[in-house]
Design an enzyme around this catalytic site. Structure first.
Site, PDB file in Angstrom:
ATOM      1  N   SER A 463       0.715  -1.101  -0.072  1.00 24.18           N
ATOM      2  CA  SER A 463      -0.170   0.069   0.263  1.00 24.18           C
ATOM      3  C   SER A 463       0.891   1.245   0.146  1.00 24.18           C
ATOM      4  CB  SER A 463      -0.926   0.148   1.269  1.00 24.18           C
ATOM      5  OG  SER A 463      -1.717  -1.178   1.358  1.00 24.18           O
ATOM      6  N   TRP A 683      -4.997  -7.611   4.002  1.00 29.39           N
ATOM      7  CA  TRP A 683      -4.366  -8.780   3.308  1.00 29.39           C
ATOM      8  C   TRP A 683      -3.696  -9.528   4.667  1.00 29.39           C
ATOM      9  CZ3 TRP A 683      -2.643  -3.695   3.614  1.00 29.39           C
ATOM     10  CH2 TRP A 683      -1.321  -3.503   4.704  1.00 29.39           C
TER      11      TRP A 683
HETATM   12  C1  LIG Z   1      -2.725  -5.356  -1.562  1.00 27.35           C
HETATM   13  C2  LIG Z   1      -1.847  -5.561  -0.607  1.00 27.35           C
HETATM   14  C3  LIG Z   1      -1.189  -4.712  -0.054  1.00 27.35           C
HETATM   15  C4  LIG Z   1      -0.333  -4.762   0.824  1.00 27.35           C
HETATM   16  N1  LIG Z   1       0.658  -3.902   1.563  1.00 27.35           N
HETATM   17  C5  LIG Z   1       1.553  -4.063   2.472  1.00 27.35           C
HETATM   18  C6  LIG Z   1       2.062  -2.673   3.071  1.00 27.35           C
HETATM   19  O1  LIG Z   1       1.577  -2.139   3.147  1.00 27.35           O
HETATM   20  N2  LIG Z   1       3.045  -3.341   3.991  1.00 27.35           N
HETATM   21  C7  LIG Z   1       3.397  -4.566   4.139  1.00 27.35           C
HETATM   22  O2  LIG Z   1       4.352  -4.565   4.939  1.00 27.35           O
HETATM   23  N3  LIG Z   1       2.795  -5.592   3.361  1.00 27.35           N
HETATM   24  C8  LIG Z   1       1.959  -5.369   2.554  1.00 27.35           C
HETATM   25  N4  LIG Z   1       1.332  -6.393   2.030  1.00 27.35           N
HETATM   26  C9  LIG Z   1       2.138  -7.823   1.987  1.00 27.35           C
HETATM   27  C10 LIG Z   1       3.126  -7.944   0.985  1.00 27.35           C
HETATM   28  O3  LIG Z   1       2.807  -7.969  -0.142  1.00 27.35           O
HETATM   29  C11 LIG Z   1       4.107  -9.109   1.315  1.00 27.35           C
HETATM   30  O4  LIG Z   1       3.325 -10.164   1.269  1.00 27.35           O
HETATM   31  C12 LIG Z   1       4.747  -9.346   2.663  1.00 27.35           C
HETATM   32  O5  LIG Z   1       5.808  -7.956   2.254  1.00 27.35           O
HETATM   33  C13 LIG Z   1       5.625 -10.398   2.509  1.00 27.35           C
HETATM   34  O6  LIG Z   1       6.394 -10.306   1.283  1.00 27.35           O
HETATM   35  P1  LIG Z   1       7.900 -11.286   1.262  1.00 27.35           P
HETATM   36  O7  LIG Z   1       8.104 -11.555  -0.102  1.00 27.35           O
HETATM   37  O8  LIG Z   1       8.825 -10.501   2.344  1.00 27.35           O
HETATM   38  O9  LIG Z   1       7.356 -12.669   2.196  1.00 27.35           O
HETATM   39  P2  LIG Z   1       7.116 -14.075   1.403  1.00 27.35           P
HETATM   40  O10 LIG Z   1       8.431 -14.801   0.919  1.00 27.35           O
HETATM   41  O11 LIG Z   1       5.847 -13.917   0.503  1.00 27.35           O
HETATM   42  O12 LIG Z   1       6.621 -14.853   2.534  1.00 27.35           O
HETATM   43  C14 LIG Z   1       5.511 -14.723   3.203  1.00 27.35           C
HETATM   44  C15 LIG Z   1       5.100 -16.098   3.883  1.00 27.35           C
HETATM   45  O13 LIG Z   1       5.862 -16.427   4.932  1.00 27.35           O
HETATM   46  C16 LIG Z   1       4.976 -17.196   5.771  1.00 27.35           C
HETATM   47  N5  LIG Z   1       5.066 -16.675   6.877  1.00 27.35           N
HETATM   48  C17 LIG Z   1       5.302 -15.258   7.470  1.00 27.35           C
HETATM   49  N6  LIG Z   1       5.444 -15.248   8.786  1.00 27.35           N
HETATM   50  C18 LIG Z   1       5.426 -16.329   9.405  1.00 27.35           C
HETATM   51  C19 LIG Z   1       5.675 -16.847  10.609  1.00 27.35           C
HETATM   52  N7  LIG Z   1       5.649 -16.101  11.505  1.00 27.35           N
HETATM   53  N8  LIG Z   1       5.418 -18.268  10.742  1.00 27.35           N
HETATM   54  C20 LIG Z   1       5.588 -18.944   9.749  1.00 27.35           C
HETATM   55  N9  LIG Z   1       5.347 -18.641   8.405  1.00 27.35           N
HETATM   56  C21 LIG Z   1       5.252 -17.092   8.066  1.00 27.35           C
HETATM   57  C22 LIG Z   1       3.793 -17.254   5.234  1.00 27.35           C
HETATM   58  O14 LIG Z   1       3.577 -18.462   4.579  1.00 27.35           O
HETATM   59  C23 LIG Z   1       3.823 -16.103   4.363  1.00 27.35           C
HETATM   60  O15 LIG Z   1       2.877 -16.377   3.428  1.00 27.35           O
HETATM   61  C24 LIG Z   1       0.366  -6.043   1.096  1.00 27.35           C
HETATM   62  C25 LIG Z   1      -0.361  -7.417   0.392  1.00 27.35           C
HETATM   63  C26 LIG Z   1      -1.494  -6.980  -0.501  1.00 27.35           C
HETATM   64  C27 LIG Z   1      -1.850  -8.088  -1.097  1.00 27.35           C
HETATM   65  N1  LIG Z   2      -2.324 -14.093   9.758  1.00 28.08           N
HETATM   66  C1  LIG Z   2      -1.665 -13.986  10.867  1.00 28.08           C
HETATM   67  O1  LIG Z   2      -1.704 -14.647  11.911  1.00 28.08           O
HETATM   68  C2  LIG Z   2      -1.011 -12.569  11.138  1.00 28.08           C
HETATM   69  C3  LIG Z   2      -0.764 -11.983  12.170  1.00 28.08           C
HETATM   70  C4  LIG Z   2       0.094 -10.910  12.388  1.00 28.08           C
HETATM   71  C5  LIG Z   2       0.268 -10.402  11.200  1.00 28.08           C
HETATM   72  N2  LIG Z   2      -0.106 -10.717   9.996  1.00 28.08           N
HETATM   73  C6  LIG Z   2      -0.010 -10.138   8.902  1.00 28.08           C
HETATM   74  O2  LIG Z   2       1.366  -9.217   8.789  1.00 28.08           O
HETATM   75  C7  LIG Z   2       0.825  -7.957   8.594  1.00 28.08           C
HETATM   76  C8  LIG Z   2       1.759  -6.903   9.461  1.00 28.08           C
HETATM   77  O3  LIG Z   2       1.726  -7.108  10.565  1.00 28.08           O
HETATM   78  P1  LIG Z   2       2.012  -5.915  11.639  1.00 28.08           P
HETATM   79  O4  LIG Z   2       3.383  -5.860  11.947  1.00 28.08           O
HETATM   80  O5  LIG Z   2       1.885  -4.599  10.457  1.00 28.08           O
HETATM   81  O6  LIG Z   2       1.125  -5.727  12.432  1.00 28.08           O
HETATM   82  P2  LIG Z   2       1.348  -6.165  13.981  1.00 28.08           P
HETATM   83  O7  LIG Z   2       2.347  -5.381  14.480  1.00 28.08           O
HETATM   84  O8  LIG Z   2       1.471  -7.795  13.982  1.00 28.08           O
HETATM   85  O9  LIG Z   2      -0.199  -5.964  14.534  1.00 28.08           O
HETATM   86  C9  LIG Z   2      -0.539  -4.402  14.802  1.00 28.08           C
HETATM   87  C10 LIG Z   2      -1.374  -4.460  16.152  1.00 28.08           C
HETATM   88  O10 LIG Z   2      -2.591  -5.066  15.975  1.00 28.08           O
HETATM   89  C11 LIG Z   2      -2.814  -6.025  17.051  1.00 28.08           C
HETATM   90  N3  LIG Z   2      -3.926  -7.021  16.847  1.00 28.08           N
HETATM   91  C12 LIG Z   2      -3.570  -8.458  16.642  1.00 28.08           C
HETATM   92  N4  LIG Z   2      -4.592  -8.933  16.361  1.00 28.08           N
HETATM   93  C13 LIG Z   2      -5.786  -8.052  16.183  1.00 28.08           C
HETATM   94  C14 LIG Z   2      -7.270  -7.995  15.946  1.00 28.08           C
HETATM   95  N5  LIG Z   2      -7.712  -9.207  15.793  1.00 28.08           N
HETATM   96  N6  LIG Z   2      -7.865  -6.940  15.720  1.00 28.08           N
HETATM   97  C15 LIG Z   2      -7.093  -5.804  16.080  1.00 28.08           C
HETATM   98  N7  LIG Z   2      -5.756  -5.645  16.283  1.00 28.08           N
HETATM   99  C16 LIG Z   2      -5.144  -6.674  16.541  1.00 28.08           C
HETATM  100  C17 LIG Z   2      -1.506  -6.262  17.487  1.00 28.08           C
HETATM  101  O11 LIG Z   2      -1.555  -6.863  18.781  1.00 28.08           O
HETATM  102  P3  LIG Z   2      -0.950  -8.187  18.849  1.00 28.08           P
HETATM  103  O12 LIG Z   2       0.118  -8.658  18.481  1.00 28.08           O
HETATM  104  O13 LIG Z   2      -0.315  -7.960  20.572  1.00 28.08           O
HETATM  105  O14 LIG Z   2      -2.026  -9.256  19.484  1.00 28.08           O
HETATM  106  C18 LIG Z   2      -0.791  -5.118  17.372  1.00 28.08           C
HETATM  107  O15 LIG Z   2      -0.864  -4.191  18.423  1.00 28.08           O
HETATM  108  C19 LIG Z   2      -0.454  -7.520   8.869  1.00 28.08           C
HETATM  109  O16 LIG Z   2      -0.860  -6.747   8.394  1.00 28.08           O
HETATM  110  C20 LIG Z   2      -1.071  -9.014   8.461  1.00 28.08           C
HETATM  111  O17 LIG Z   2      -1.312  -8.883   7.404  1.00 28.08           O
HETATM  112  C21 LIG Z   2      -0.769 -11.714  10.133  1.00 28.08           C
END
Ligand SMILES: Cc1cc2nc3c(=O)[nH]c(=O)nc-3n(C[C@H](O)[C@H](O)[C@H](O)COP(=O)(O)OP(=O)(O)OC[C@H]3O[C@@H](n4cnc5c(N)ncnc54)[C@H](O)[C@@H]3O)c2cc1C
Ligand SMILES: NC(=O)c1ccc[n+]([C@@H]2O[C@H](COP(=O)([O-])OP(=O)(O)OC[C@H]3O[C@@H](n4cnc5c(N)ncnc54)[C@H](OP(=O)(O)O)[C@@H]3O)[C@@H](O)[C@H]2O)c1
Ligand SMILES: Cc1cc2nc3c(=O)[nH]c(=O)nc-3n(C[C@H](O)[C@H](O)[C@H](O)COP(=O)(O)O)c2cc1C
Ligand SMILES: *[C@@H]1O[C@H](CO)[C@@H](O)[C@H](O)[C@H]1NC(C)=O
Ligand SMILES: *[C@@H]1O[C@H](CO)[C@@H](O)[C@H](O)[C@H]1NC(C)=O
Length: 684
Positions: A463, A683
Site C-alpha cells: 500500500s 491482506w
Molecule cells: C494489496 C496488498 C497490500 C499490501 N500492503 C502491504 C504493506 O503496506 N506493508 C507490508 O508490509 N505488507 C503489505 N502487503 C504484504 C506484502 O505484499 C508481502 O506479502 C509481504 O511483504 C511479505 O512478502 P515477502 O516476500 O517478504 O514474504 P514471502 O516470501 O511472501 O513470505 C510470506 C510467507 O511467509 C510465511 N510466514 C510469514 N510469517 C510467518 C511466521 N511467523 N511463521 C511461519 N510462516 C510465516 C507465510 O507463509 C507467508 O505467506 C500487502 C499485500 C497486499 C496483497
Molecule cells: N495471519 C496472521 O496470523 C497474522 C498475524 C500478524 C500479522 N499478520 C500480517 O502481517 C501484517 C503485518 O503485521 P504488522 O506488523 O503490521 O501488524 P502487527 O504489528 O502484528 O499488529 C499490529 C497491532 O494489531 C494488533 N492485533 C492483533 N490482532 C488483532 C485483531 N484481531 N484486531 C485488532 N488488532 C489486532 C496487534 O496486537 P498483538 O500482536 O499484541 O496481538 C498489534 O498491536 C499484518 O497486516 C498481517 O497481514 C498476519
C-alpha cells in the site's frame, strides 16, 4: 489510564452538502485476501458490470506475466488443425484453476486423447457449440468463484453469455471442476452454476461436478475428483489407459552449452533488455527500475523491523494516487539459490530453454527463455513457499533411496495418512523446495524438471504510504520485515522484504541497485468531496495508506478555498516505545488540526489486549454521529482477524447507537459498501 492521544476539538459541524454525500467515482468494492496455505497473495476487484470505472486496471491473473499468447485463431480451429479433442477452460484469478487445467490437458495424453488449455477471455465461447463436430471431444471447465458467487474476471464475459442463454450446446460433452472456499457464503457458486447451465443449454455432462475447497485441501479435492474422472472418461469413450504412469513433461529442455545464444534473459519480466532499455508506460509486464532514495527503520525497539522505503519515480511518467498499491518484483535469496545448485550438483550458469512440447500451446515457455538456471531460480521461480503435493509426486521419480521415494509418494497421496504427513512435514514445518531436497538427499531432480514444476515468483504488493500531492516523484511504502524460525530450526525469510532490507542508499550518486516496480490502481480512495469526514482504522502496517490520505487532506487544508472534513485515525501497535510508527508525524498532524483525533491501542502494555476495535467501542457515539453525517470508513491491515473483528464492532455500534437489529445493521453496512463509503484494503 487510556493509552491514547486525543485532540480536544469536537466534531466540527459539517456542511450539509457533505451529508449523505453520494458515492462518487465508483461502486466497486475492493476486496482482498490471501491464501496462506500456498503462500500466494490473491486479490480481487469485484466489478459491478453496469459501472466499470475508467482507469480500473484488471487484476493480473496468475501467470499473466508469461509469454506470448496465440490468441485470435480460436480454440476450435486450433483443435481441428492439431487433432485435439479435449479443451480445458479455466476461470482463474490467482492461478490455481489455471494450474489444474494445465494438468488435466497434459494427462489427457495418458488415455490417448489430446488436450489443450484455453482462456475463455481469449476465445469466442459461442464456438463451443462446434465442439460437437469433433470426434470424441470433451470440454472441461476449472472455474473459481469470487466475491458473492461471481465468476473470475477472465470468465465474466463467458458467464454473461451463458446467462443470456441463446447458445445451443447440443452434443457438447462437458464436465466441471469448481474452485472455492467453504467459508464463503456462496460456496463454489460459479462451478455449480456452470454445471447446471451447460446442461440447460443442451450440453451433456459426462462426469459429475467436482468441488474443491481451498479452506481445506483443494489439491486433494482435485486429485480425488480426477482419479475418478479419467476412468469415467475412458469408459464413456471406450478408451484404455495406456498404463503409462510415468510423468509427462510439458516442456522440453535445450541446454546451450556449446554456443550460448546472444539473447539471454537476465531477469526481465517479459521483454528482452527491458531493464537496459526502459520505455514507458510501465506495468506488470514492463516494470520500472526504480532507485531507492530512502530506506529507514521505523521501529524504535523490539525485535522486529519495519522499513520506510522511498522509490524514485522522477522522469518515469509513472503517476499514482493515494490508496494505490505498488508492486515490487523481488529477487530470491542468493544463498538459497546457491543451495539448489549445491544439493543437485549442478552448474547454475548453464543457459537453457524450456519449450512447450505442445507447439500450439498458448504458453511457449514457462518463463522468459533462454536464460540461465541462476537467473531462473533468482528471478522467475518461487523457491520459498511449500510445494504442492503434485510436485512431490513428480520429484519422487528421482529418489534413489526407497525410503525417500516412499515418503514423497505418501505425502502426495490422497489418503488420510498422506494428507496428515503432508500437513505435518511440509506445511507445519514450512519446508520449501530447498528444505525438502536437503532432507531427502537422494532426490536428485534434474534442474530443468524442477524449473518446470515450480510456480512463478510473484510480485509483492505494498500500500503506497505517500500522496502524489506531496511527493509526485516518490512513492513510499511501509513494510514489515518477515523473518521467523521454522520448527526444523531454519530461518524463514520473506523474499521481498529481506531483499529490500539491504537496499540502503549511501548517497545520491551511488545507486547500484534498482527495484522493478509498477503501480496498480486500487479502489481505496478518499471521498470525492474534501468536506466528507473520514474514519481510518489501520493497526500495524495498516497505517500505510492512511499516511498518504493524511498528507492529502493536509494538502487540501492549505488551500483556502477548500474546507476539509474531520479525519479520525485508529491505530494499534504492540508498545508505545517500540512500534508506534510515524508517531512524530501523527503528533504534528494532530497538533495542526489535519487529524481531528488519533486513538492508539497499545496491545502489549496492559494485562488485557487493547485493540483498535476496543477504542472504537469507546468512541461509538462519535462514530455513529459521523456515519450518519455521511462519513467514509476505511479499514487497512490484517485480513484474517483484525478486519472481521473491526467489522463486527462497527455492526455493534450501528445496532446500539442506531437502535437497529443485526440484519438492519448488516444492510446499513452493505449500503455503505455499495456507495463506496466502507472500503477495506486488507491482506494476511
Ligand atoms: C494489496 C496488498 C497490500 C499490501 N500492503 C502491504 C504493506 O503496506 N506493508 C507490508 O508490509 N505488507 C503489505 N502487503 C504484504 C506484502 O505484499 C508481502 O506479502 C509481504 O511483504 C511479505 O512478502 P515477502 O516476500 O517478504 O514474504 P514471502 O516470501 O511472501 O513470505 C510470506 C510467507 O511467509 C510465511 N510466514 C510469514 N510469517 C510467518 C511466521 N511467523 N511463521 C511461519 N510462516 C510465516 C507465510 O507463509 C507467508 O505467506 C500487502 C499485500 C497486499 C496483497
Ligand atoms: N495471519 C496472521 O496470523 C497474522 C498475524 C500478524 C500479522 N499478520 C500480517 O502481517 C501484517 C503485518 O503485521 P504488522 O506488523 O503490521 O501488524 P502487527 O504489528 O502484528 O499488529 C499490529 C497491532 O494489531 C494488533 N492485533 C492483533 N490482532 C488483532 C485483531 N484481531 N484486531 C485488532 N488488532 C489486532 C496487534 O496486537 P498483538 O500482536 O499484541 O496481538 C498489534 O498491536 C499484518 O497486516 C498481517 O497481514 C498476519
Ligand atoms: C476475495 C475472494 C473472494 C472469494 N469468494 C469466494 C466465494 O464467494 N465462494 C467460494 O466458493 N470461494 C470464494 N473464494 C475462494 C476462491 O475461489 C478459491 O480460493 C480458488 O481456489 C481460487 O482459484 P484461483 O487461484 O484459480 O483464482 C474467494 C477468494 C477470494 C480471495
Ligand atoms: C478461506 O476463506 C477464509 C475466510 O475468508 C480464510 O480465512 C481462509 O484463509 C481461506 N482459505 C484459504 C486457503 O485461502
Ligand atoms: C501539519 O504538520 C505536518 C507535519 O509536520 C506538516 O507537514 C504540515 O505542513 C502541517 N500542516 C498545516 C496545515 O499546518
Amino acid at each position: 489510564m487510556f493509552p491514547e492521544a486525543e485532540a480536544s476539538e469536537s466534531i466540527e459541524a459539517t456542511s450539509t452538502e457533505a451529508m449523505g454525500g453520494p458515492a462518487i467515482g465508483t461502486l466497486d468494492i475492493f476486496l482482498l485476501s490471501l491464501s496462506v496455505g500456498v503462500g500466494v497473495y490473491w486479490f480481487f476487484f469485484r466489478k459491478k458490470a453496469e459501472n466499470k470505472t475508467e482507469g480500473l486496471v484488471n487484476p493480473i491473473t496468475s501467470s499473466s506475466m508469461t509469454m506470448s499468447s496465440n490468441s485470435g485463431s480460436g480454440f476450435i480451429t486450433k483443435m481441428k488443425s492439431s487433432s485435439r479433442n479435449v479443451v480445458v477452460f479455466y476461470g482463474s484469478q490467482t492461478g490455481t484453476g489455471e494450474e489444474f487445467s494445465v494438468r488435466l490437458a497434459k494427462e489427457a495424453q495418458r488415455y490417448g486423447l489430446k488436450g489443450m488449455v484455453a482462456d475463455p477471455e481469449e476465445n469466442e465461447m459461442e464456438d463451443l457449440s462446434q465442439l460437437a463436430d469433433i470426434e470424441n471431444s470433451l470440454a472441461i471447465f476449472c472455474v473459481a468463484t469470487y466475491g458473492e458467487g461471481d465468476p473470475t474476471d477472465n470468465a465474466q464475459e463467458f458467464y454473461d453469455w451463458l446467462q443470456d442463454g441463446n447458445g445451443d450446446l447440443s452434443g457438447v460433452k462437458y464436465t466441471v471442476f469448481g474452485l472455492g472456499n467453504k467459508t464463503y457464503e456462496h460456496y463454489n457458486a460459479m462451478g455449480k452454476y456452470l454445471d447446471k447451465r451447460l446442461e440447460e443449454l443442451g450440453g451433456e455432462r459426462i462426469f459429475e461436478l467436482g468441488l474443491g475447497d481451498d479452506d481445506q485441501n483443494i489439491e486433494e479435492d482435485f486429485v480425488t475428483w480426477k482419479d475418478r474422472f479419467w476412468p469415467a472418461v475412458c469408459e464413456y469413450y471406450g478408451l484404455e489407459a495406456t498404463g503409462d504412469e510415468s510423468n509427462i513433461r510439458q516442456y522440453a529442455v535445450t541446454e546451450h552449452t556449446e554456443d550460448v545464444p546472444e539473447k539471454v534473459f537476465s531477469g526481465e519480466v517479459a521483454r528482452l533488455n527491458a531493464f537496459k532499455n526502459q520505455k514507458p508506460p510501465y506495468d506488470a509486464k514492463n516494470p520500472y527500475l526504480s532507485a531507492i532514495t530512502v530506506n529507514r527503520e521505523l521501529h524504535q525497539g523490539g525485535d522486529r523491523s519495519c522499513m520506510h522505503i522511498e522509490f524514485d519515480i522522477s522522469g518515469s511518467r509513472i503517476r499514482y494516487e493515494s490508496g494505490d498499491h505498488v508492486a515490487v518484483y523481488p529477487t530470491n535469496d542468493p544463498e538459497l539459490v546457491a543451495a539448489i545448485g549445491k544439493i543437485l550438483d549442478a552448474d547454475l550458469d548453464t543457459v537453457f530453454t524450456l519449450t512447450n512440447v505442445d507447439e500450439e500451446a498458448s504458453k511457449k515457455h514457462p518463463f522468459p527463455c533462454p536464460t540461465s538456471y541462476q537467473t531462473a531460480f533468482s528471478h522467475y521461480l518461487d523457491i520459498t513457499s511449500c510445494p504442492r503435493a503434485n510436485v512431490l509426486k513428480e520429484i519422487s521419480e528421482y529418489a534413489t533411496d526407497p525410503a525417500d521415494k516412499e515418503k514423497l509418494l505418501l505425502m502426495s497421496s490422497a489418503t488420510p495418512e498422506g494428507k496428515k504427513e503432508y500437513s505435518d512435514w511440509v506445511t507445519k514445518c514450512h519446508r520449501n523446495i530447498v528444505a525438502i531436497l536437503e532432507d531427502l538427499p537422494s532426490v536428485k531432480v534434474p534442474l530443468d524438471h524442477l524449473c518446470e514444476l515450480l510456480p512463478r515468483l510473484h510480485a509483492r504488493y505494498y500500500s503506497i504510504s505517500s500522496s502524489p500531492k506531496v511527493s509526485p516523484d516518490r512513492i513510499s511504502i511501509t513494510a514489515v520485515l518477515i523473518r521467523y524460525t521454522t520448527p526444523t530450526g531454519r530461518i524463514g525469510k520473506g523474499v521481498a522484504t529481506n531483499w529490500l532490507k539491504d537496499k540502503i542508499p549511501n548517497g545520491p550518486e551511488t545507486t547500484p541497485f534498482r527495484v522493478p516496480i509498477y503501480v496498480r490502481k486500487s479502489q481505496f480512495r478518499l471521498p470525492f468531496k474534501t468536506t466528507t469526514p473520514v474514519i481510518m482504522v489501520g493497526p500495524g502496517t495498516g497505517l500505510a495508506p492512511f499516511r498518504g490520505f493524511i498528507q492529502e487532506r493536509d494538502f487540501y487544508r492549505k488551500d483556502e478555498t477548500k474546507k476539509v472534513g474531520d479525519s479520525i485515525l485508529f491505530f494499534g501497535c504492540r508498545k508505545s516505545t517500540e512500534d508506534y510508527i510515524y508517531k512524530d508525524e501523527l503528533d504534528e498532524y494532530l497538533k495542526n488540526g489535519t487529524l481531528t483525533n488519533v486513538h492508539v491501542a497499545f496491545s502489549r502494555e496492559t494485562e488485557e489486549k487493547l485493540y483498535v476495535q476496543h477504542l472504537m467501542k469507546r468512541c461509538q457515539k462519535q462514530i455513529w454521529g459521523m456515519l450518519e453525517k455521511g462519513s467514509h470508513i476505511y479499514v487497512c491491515g490484517d485480513a484474517r482477524f483484525m478486519a472481521p473483528d473491526v467489522q463486527r464492532t462497527i455492526r455493534e455500534i450501528i445496532c446500539q447507537e442506531g437502535g437497529k437489529t443485526q440484519t438492519e445493521a448488516e444492510d446499513y453496512i452493505k449500503k455503505m459498501q455499495s456507495k463506496g463509503r466502507y472500503s477495506c484494503d486488507v491482506w494476511s
